[in-house]
Design an enzyme around this catalytic site. Structure first.
Site: not given
Length: 390
Positions: A44, A279
């Site tokens: 999956k 940042y």
């Protein structure tokens, strides 16, 4: 199921190298852990980020006879990929209005957790003109998918048997899922096993003759032989990642990590002390140094929570993310070293060269290694090595 494969000879900003020989070896090791059971390779989420089709093929080459997916779309894509027809495919995450008829026509085993799903699959079987292969899921204590014990289970089993007698479906499996198999000694494990046996016994006394009964996920496959029944469903372990550091490292179980994530440094530059980085300037250089720009960011699946913590190997030395991880890039402080632009930065791999592992990144980000490998995005090409079987 979007597999991103790099063009041959292309220069890559970054790459996730997928070692298919490791997939095959891991599947063999897992089969040795459960010699009396068949093995379902869970692929999956695009094979936990490794590429579902390529990993499914490798798993089948190593003896997996079932493949497991979450969504029906994943299962249908696997069937369309031309895997051997005798390999069974199962999917379990259904919502109302799902592609039941397509799954039936593709010979996919579908999971049922309640009466609404049984009604929809019966209607689809009538349209398809052939019986559906269904597996009844029991909620033995996880509290997620699955049918509750008691009256709900009684009704589901009774009505599924009635539909089977009418030729509309075949009950191929009875199954459940553990909540805490990755926590050795947790009391819920024994309780769930007991409840699973009770619910299976009820169904079988009513006339269900399942091809497979299964509850064992990766940690149960590795550590709980009493849970193996007819089929085990390893997921993360197949990709060489331990389901829990508490139960052991991959090497403890004879497993090898399959994915190695690398990038080419986009820039190396000198900066003075006191220079803010990324940042918010959450990192400020303590003195004159060199910075390396790694062209991967949270858009590629690098967790922002690993800002100022994620480890990277550059020219044989561990470095740490300096400041915040940005959308497309992050910085490492190279401490005055001067690798050239294009030098390799290894984020994680098996650890053979001293590089960090996915577990190291999980610890840095406060998460689990499952998430680290699964979240690597489609901008990062998967480069498959050792594709041919041994």
């Amino acid at each position: 199921m979007n597999e991103t494969v790099a063009p041959e000879g292309a220069e890559l900003r970054a790459r996730a190298e997928i070692d298919l020989a490791a997939v095959r070896a891991n599947v063999r090791a897992l089969r040795e852990r459960a010699p009396g059971a068949a093995l379902m390779a869970v692929v999956k989420a695009d094979g936990y980020g490794h590429g579902a089709v390529a990993c499914a093929r490798a798993a089948v080459e190593a003896g997996a006879t079932w493949l497991g997916t979450a969504t029906p779309q994943e299962a249908l894509a696997l069937r369309a990929a031309g895997l051997p027809a005798d390999v069974r495919i199962m999917c379990w995450l259904w919502t109302p209005g799902g592609p039941w008829r397509q799954a039936i026509e593709a010979d996919v085993d579908v999971s049922l957790s309640g009466m609404w799903a049984l009604r929809e699959v019966i209607a689809a079987a009538r349209l398809a003109g052939r019986p559906a292969r269904v597996q009844l899921k029991a909620d033995t204590g996880l509290g997620r998918g699955g049918c509750q014990p008691g009256d709900d289970w009684t009704e589901l089993v009774t009505e599924a048997l009635r539909a089977q007698a009418e030729g509309l479906l075949r009950i191929t499996g009875l199954w459940s899922h553990f909540a805490c198999a990755d926590e050795p000694g947790h009391p819920s494990v024994a309780a769930q096993l007991a409840r699973f046996r009770e619910m299976v016994a009820y169904a079988e006394t009513r006339g269900v003759e399942p091809e497979v009964r299964h509850i064992a996920n990766s940690p149960a496959t590795l550590t709980l032989p009493e849970s193996h029944f007819d089929l085990v469903r390893p997921g993360i372990a197949m990709y060489g990642v331990s389901p829990s550091p508490e139960i052991g490292t991959p090497a403890d179980f004879g497993l090898r990590p399959v994915m190695t994530l690398t990038a080419a440094l986009a820039l190396v530059k000198h900066v003075p002390g006191g220079h803010g980085v990324s940042y918010g300037h959450h990192y400020v250089t303590p003195g004159a140094t060199t910075l390396g720009l790694v062209p991967l960011g949270y858009a590629d699946g690098i967790p922002r929570h690993a800002s100022s913590a994620g480890p990277v190997l550059v020219e044989g030395k561990w470095r740490t993310v300096a400041g915040r991880v940005a959308m497309d890039q992050f910085v490492v402080d190279l401490g005055g070293d001067e690798p050239g632009p294009g030098a390799e930065a290894v984020l994680f791999g098996p650890g053979d060269r001293g590089e960090p592992t996915a577990e190291d990144w999980a610890q840095a980000a406060g998460t689990i290694a499952y998430e680290i490998v699964t979240r690597i995005g489609s901008r990062v090409p998967r480069v498959y090595v050792n594709a041919s079987g041994e």
